[in-house]
Design a protein around this motif. Structure first.
Motif, short mmCIF file in Angstrom:
data_model
loop_
_atom_site.label_atom_id
_atom_site.label_comp_id
_atom_site.label_asym_id
_atom_site.label_seq_id
_atom_site.Cartn_x
_atom_site.Cartn_y
_atom_site.Cartn_z
N TRP A 44 33.69 1.94 -49.40
CA TRP A 44 33.60 2.93 -50.49
C TRP A 44 32.35 2.73 -51.35
N GLN A 67 35.63 -2.14 -53.96
CA GLN A 67 36.01 -2.33 -52.55
C GLN A 67 35.06 -3.34 -51.89
N ALA A 106 43.24 -1.20 -51.95
CA ALA A 106 41.94 -0.56 -51.71
C ALA A 106 41.52 -0.79 -50.26
N CYS A 147 43.83 1.34 -48.25
CA CYS A 147 43.93 2.70 -48.79
C CYS A 147 45.35 3.06 -49.21
N GLU A 165 46.33 2.43 -52.63
CA GLU A 165 46.41 2.25 -54.08
C GLU A 165 47.14 3.40 -54.77
N TYR A 176 43.66 12.15 -54.72
CA TYR A 176 42.79 11.67 -53.63
C TYR A 176 43.47 11.85 -52.27
N LYS A 190 39.23 11.53 -47.51
CA LYS A 190 38.45 10.88 -48.58
C LYS A 190 37.79 11.93 -49.49
N TRP A 233 38.73 14.67 -53.07
CA TRP A 233 39.62 14.86 -54.22
C TRP A 233 40.11 16.30 -54.25
C1 LIG Z 1 40.15 4.62 -55.90
S1 LIG Z 1 40.12 5.31 -54.30
C2 LIG Z 1 39.28 6.79 -54.49
C3 LIG Z 1 38.97 4.29 -53.48
C4 LIG Z 1 38.72 4.64 -52.08
C5 LIG Z 1 39.81 4.32 -51.11
N1 LIG Z 1 40.32 2.97 -51.25
C6 LIG Z 1 39.29 4.56 -49.73
O1 LIG Z 1 39.02 3.59 -49.02
O2 LIG Z 1 39.15 5.70 -49.35
#
Ligand SMILES: C[S+](C)CC[C@H](N)C(=O)O
Ligand SMILES: N[C@@H](CCS)C(=O)O
Ligand SMILES: [Zn+2]
Length: 327
Positions: free
Chosen positions: A40, A83, A131, A134, A136, A271, A276, A278
Motif C-alpha cells: 500500500w 503497511q 493490514a 486486508c 482491518e 473500502y 482497492k 473507495w
Molecule cells: C486502511 S486500508 C485502505 C489499507 C490498505 C489495505 N490494507 C490493502 O492492502 O488494500
C-alpha cells in the motif's frame, strides 16, 4: 532536542488538543501514486530512485503532502509506514533481510523528520496484522485469532521504531480484533519502551470490527489494573466512519473516563478490499465543527483525519480545535 517529551507536554498542558495530519495513503493516491499494492502506501519508498534522485516525482509528492498538512495546521504527523511490516515488505518487495528493512525504516523516518522539521511531533505508524491480510475493516483473523503470533509480526518494526529518537510516539492503528488488542496490552515497558497509543477500528454500529463490544474493550483494559503499561498514552479510534465517530468516542469515554483519547475518522466512504478502491456510503451529515466539539467534550487530546481526509479537512479540524479547546 527541540521538542519536549509528548507525555510531559500533554500532562503539563491539560487543555491542549493537538491537531494530527490526515489520510496519508489516500492523499498520496489523490496526488498520483498508485498505492493498489500489497505494501500500500509504502510503495514510493521501495524504489531506489526515491532515495538516489532528490528530484524524483514521488519524493516531491510525499514532501508536498507533508507540507500541505503542515500548512493546514497539523502539529503532530505520522510516518507513512502503515503497511511497512517486515512480513509485508519482505514478502512483496526486493527487500528481504532485517538489515535492509532497518535501512528502509531509518530512511523513511529521517525523510519524514526532514519534511516536518524539528519542532513538530512525529508518530511512528504501525498498521495491524489486518493490514497485511486486508482485514482491518472486518476484523476477520481466521478461526484462531488467539493463536496468531502478534509479537513476531510486529517485532522488527517495534525494534526499529523504539530506538529511533526522531519518533515521539508509536501508533498501533486500525486495530480491529480483540485478540490483537489483548496481545499489545500484554507487552510491558521492556517491549513498548516509549509512549504509544492504540487506535481501534470500529464498525458503524459501535462494535469493534470483530464483533466485540466497547464494554469488552473496557473490561480488558480495566482487568489490567496497575499492570497496564505506563507508556500507553492514549486510546481511541481511527479509520471509522466520520458520521458515527462521535457516538463511538462518547461510548469509550463513558467506559474509560480517565484515559486520554485520540480520534481520526475516515471520510465515511467504504473500502473495497478486492478492487482497492473507495466506494461512496452515507454522506456526511455533520460538520468537523460539530464533530470536533463532541470529541473534545469526550476527552480527546489528539484529533485528525484518516483515509480520504485531505489538508482541507485538517484545516477545518484546526479551526474547530482552536474554537473549542483551552489551548
Ligand atoms: C486502511 S486500508 C485502505 C489499507 C490498505 C489495505 N490494507 C490493502 O492492502 O488494500
Ligand atoms: N496512517 C494511515 C492509516 C491507514 S488506515 C494513513 O494515513 O494512510
Ligand atoms: Zn484509514
Amino acid at each position: 532536542m527541540a521538542r519536549p517529551s509528548i507525555k510531559e507536554y500533554l500532562a503539563s498542558n491539560p487543555g491542549k488538543v493537538l491537531v494530527l495530519d490526515g489520510g496519508q495513503g489516500t492523499e498520496l493516491e489523490n496526488r498520483g501514486i498508485d498505492v493498489a499494492n500489497p505494501v500500500w502506501s509504502t510503495v514510493p519508498f521501495i524504489s531506489d530512485s526515491f532515495w538516489s534522485d532528490k528530484s524524483s516525482m514521488d519524493r516531491q509528492i510525499v514532501k508536498g503532502m507533508f507540507n500541505d498538512f503542515l500548512a493546514a495546521g497539523a502539529e503532530i504527523l505520522m510516518t507513512t509506514t502503515y503497511q511497512t511490516s517486515f512480513k509485508s515488505v519482505s514478502e512483496n518487495t526486493p527487500i528481504k533481510t532485517v538489515d535492509e528493512y532497518n535501512t528502509l525504516l531509518n530512511h523513511i523516518v529521517q525523510f519524514s523528520r526532514d519534511c516536518i522539521g524539528e519542532e513538530k511531533f512525529l508518530i511512528g505508524c504501525i498498521g495491524p496484522w489486518g493490514a497485511h491480510v486486508c482485514a482491518e475493516f472486518n476484523g476477520d483473523y481466521g478461526e484462531h485469532p488467539e493463536n496468531i503470533d502478534y509479537y513476531q509480526y510486529f517485532k522488527p518494526q517495534l525494534d526499529n521504531f523504539f530506538q529511533n529518537d526522531n519518533l515521539d510516539l508509536i501508533a498501533f492503528e486500525t486495530i480491529p480484533n480483540i485478540h490483537e488488542l489483548r496481545a499489545i496490552l500484554s507487552w510491558d515497558e521492556s517491549i513498548l519502551s516509549k509512549p504509544f497509543y492504540i487506535g481501534l477500528s470500529v464498525h458503524e454500529n459501535g462494535l469493534l470490527r470483530d464483533g466485540s463490544t466497547m464494554e469488552d474493550v473496557a473490561q480488558l483494559i480495566k482487568s489490567l489494573g496497575d499492570k497496564i503499561n505506563p507508556n500507553l498514552l492514549l486510546l481511541g479510534i481511527n479509520c471509522v466512519s466520520f458520521n458515527h465517530s462521535p457516538d463511538i468516542m462518547e461510548s469509550i469515554h463513558k467506559q474509560l473516563p480517565n484515559i486520554p483519547l485520540i480520534a481520526y475518522p475516515n471520510s465515511g466512504e467504504v473500502y473495497d478490499t478486492v478492487k482497492k478502491i473507495w466506494l461512496p456510503n452515507s454522506h456526511p451529515t455533520f460538520t468537523w465543527d460539530a464533530v470536533v466539539k463532541r470529541y473534545i467534550d469526550a476527552g480527546a487530546r489528539i484529533i485528525g483525519g484518516c483515509c480520504r481526509t485531505t489538508p482541507d479537512d485538517i484545516k477545518q479540524i484546526a479551526t474547530a480545535v482552536k474554537k473549542y479547546s483551552k489551548n
